[in-house]
Enzyme design. Structure first.
Site, mmCIF file in Angstrom:
data_model
loop_
_atom_site.group_PDB
_atom_site.id
_atom_site.type_symbol
_atom_site.label_atom_id
_atom_site.label_comp_id
_atom_site.label_asym_id
_atom_site.label_seq_id
_atom_site.Cartn_x
_atom_site.Cartn_y
_atom_site.Cartn_z
ATOM 1 N N CYS A 152 -54.287 22.902 30.496
ATOM 2 C CA CYS A 152 -53.202 21.894 30.931
ATOM 3 C C CYS A 152 -52.407 22.669 29.462
ATOM 4 O O CYS A 152 -51.488 24.044 29.807
ATOM 5 C CB CYS A 152 -54.041 20.357 30.652
ATOM 6 S SG CYS A 152 -52.455 19.379 29.968
ATOM 7 N N ASP A 307 -51.301 16.354 41.446
ATOM 8 C CA ASP A 307 -51.229 16.824 39.609
ATOM 9 C C ASP A 307 -50.043 16.273 39.519
ATOM 10 O O ASP A 307 -48.993 16.478 40.299
ATOM 11 C CB ASP A 307 -51.405 18.287 39.043
ATOM 12 C CG ASP A 307 -50.877 18.310 37.864
ATOM 13 O OD1 ASP A 307 -50.714 17.367 37.045
ATOM 14 O OD2 ASP A 307 -51.288 18.902 37.058
ATOM 15 N N HIS A 336 -54.830 16.177 38.173
ATOM 16 C CA HIS A 336 -55.162 17.418 36.873
ATOM 17 C C HIS A 336 -55.994 17.771 36.247
ATOM 18 O O HIS A 336 -56.891 18.123 35.756
ATOM 19 C CB HIS A 336 -54.114 16.588 36.329
ATOM 20 C CG HIS A 336 -53.390 17.635 34.907
ATOM 21 N ND1 HIS A 336 -53.146 18.264 34.849
ATOM 22 C CD2 HIS A 336 -54.022 16.722 33.506
ATOM 23 C CE1 HIS A 336 -53.508 18.246 33.514
ATOM 24 N NE2 HIS A 336 -53.183 17.567 32.474
#
Length: 362
Positions: A152, A307, A336
């Site tokens: 991320c 995501d 995600h």
């Protein structure tokens, strides 16, 4: 309930239709999960602390089997998470998986910031912490090269670090659901528009941004799915023990964020979401211009099809910019969060990372 009352209640349940009995059992189990059952234990892969700086720690994971690969792997995660994010539970841990495949695995734990850390900027994390962690990993492992994995926001930070330190021996980089292009970040682009969002007032007022605010913003991307969906699913599948265990892990992760240092948040929102400086080559970190074309390491760039936090086109955007000759972009059939744990992660993400890294760690 007293024994006679319990007996009467059980007799009453037995008199009900089967479907109503099943519905009652599912609601009862869901209630127990929400009110009385203990939270799952996380971060169970054995590790030792080999370096510290202020609140940060550098972990080295202890393998049960001899190491097979000579290139060590350093993992970097987002500033808004806790360090167990890549090591949730046995059987549901990317770190455990890679350790068991013979990799020498390290993780940089950012620690939990408080008000005294409100002046910390991305510059500090990228220029003072990651480089020292890399050098410590190289010294500890005795290796001449290193692999990096950024998850991320941690991947975005890793890309900046790698671009600013082309002299360091970085063999491989894995980006996992990391945004690079912020021109179209979905609903975030509208919500964070300078015309509507008073960033300075928010940061100056709060000092550090509470995790509940970050979590609320992420959940508002899909409010019905994120606010009500988990509890509907829990009731619907409460009799599936495997699902319940995974549900508890997911909820612990989602609801267990940490504060975002104010100055880092100001920088993240203004320079990335509002001005998209990274991909345009206009980002400066501690006075140095970030040029992503300086990245020459082998790159595996992983996006998640579902995501909504790091949308695939935001992730893929770095591919034509970097100079790497060996670079691969892949999309996992996950979201995600589920890119890191759960059935699809175990069957898709883990082997993809392990196989790609193994071929480039000899």
């Amino acid at each position: 309930m007293s024994a006679p009352v319990t007996k009467s209640w059980e007799d009453f349940l037995d008199s009900m239709p089967q479907e109503m009995q099943r519905t009652y059992r599912r609601f009862k189990k869901a209630s127990e999960v929400l009110t009385t059952e203990a939270e799952p234990e996380v971060g169970m892969t054995p590790k030792e602390v080999i370096w510290t700086k202020n609140k940060s720690k550098l972990y080295r994971y202890q393998p049960a089997l001899p190491k097979k690969h000579r290139i060590p792997l350093l993992m970097v995660y987002a500033l808004i998470n806790k360090p167990y994010i890549l090591d949730l539970s046995p059987g549901n841990s990317l770190i455990e998986y890679l350790v068991n495949r013979g990799f020498d695995v390290y993780l940089l734990d950012w620690g939990t910031p408080a008000l005294e850390d409100r002046s910390m900027k991305l510059d500090d994390y990228i220029m003072d912490y990651i480089p020292r962690a890399v050098r410590k990993v190289l010294k500890t492992s005795g290796a001449e090269e290193i692999s990096l994995l950024g998850y991320c926001m941690g991947g975005t930070m890793t890309s900046i670090f790698a671009a600013l330190h082309p002299q360091l021996p970085i063999r491989n980089i894995i980006f996992m659901t990391s945004p690079f292009d912020f021109a179209d970040a979905g609903l975030f682009t509208n919500w964070l528009d300078e015309k509507y969002f008073n960033l300075d007032k928010m940061v100056d007022t709060m000092g550090v941004v509470p995790p509940e605010m970050i979590d609320f913003g992420n959940k508002m991307l899909k409010p019905i799915v994120n606010f009500y969906g988990p509890y509907v699913n829990l009731v619907d599948r409460a009799e599936n023990e495997s699902f319940v265990n995974g549900w508890k892990l997911m909820q612990k992760w989602v609801n267990d964020g940490i504060p975002f240092p104010g100055e880092a948040f100001r920088q993240w929102i203004r320079e990335f979401y509002q001005h998209n400086k990274l991909l345009k080559g206009e980002l400066y970190i501690r006075g140095r211009q970030v040029d992503l074309s300086n990245i020459k390491a082998n790159v595996l760039n992983i996006a998640a099809e579902r995501d909504h936090i790091a949308i695939p086109h935001q992730v893929e955007a770095i591919m034509p910019v970097i100079s790497s000759k060996d670079k691969t972009y892949m999309e996992m059939p996950t979201g995600h969060v589920s890119v890191c744990f759960g059935r699809q992660a175990i069957n898709k993400t883990y082997p993809t990372v392990g196989d790609w890294l193994e071929q480039r760690s000899k």
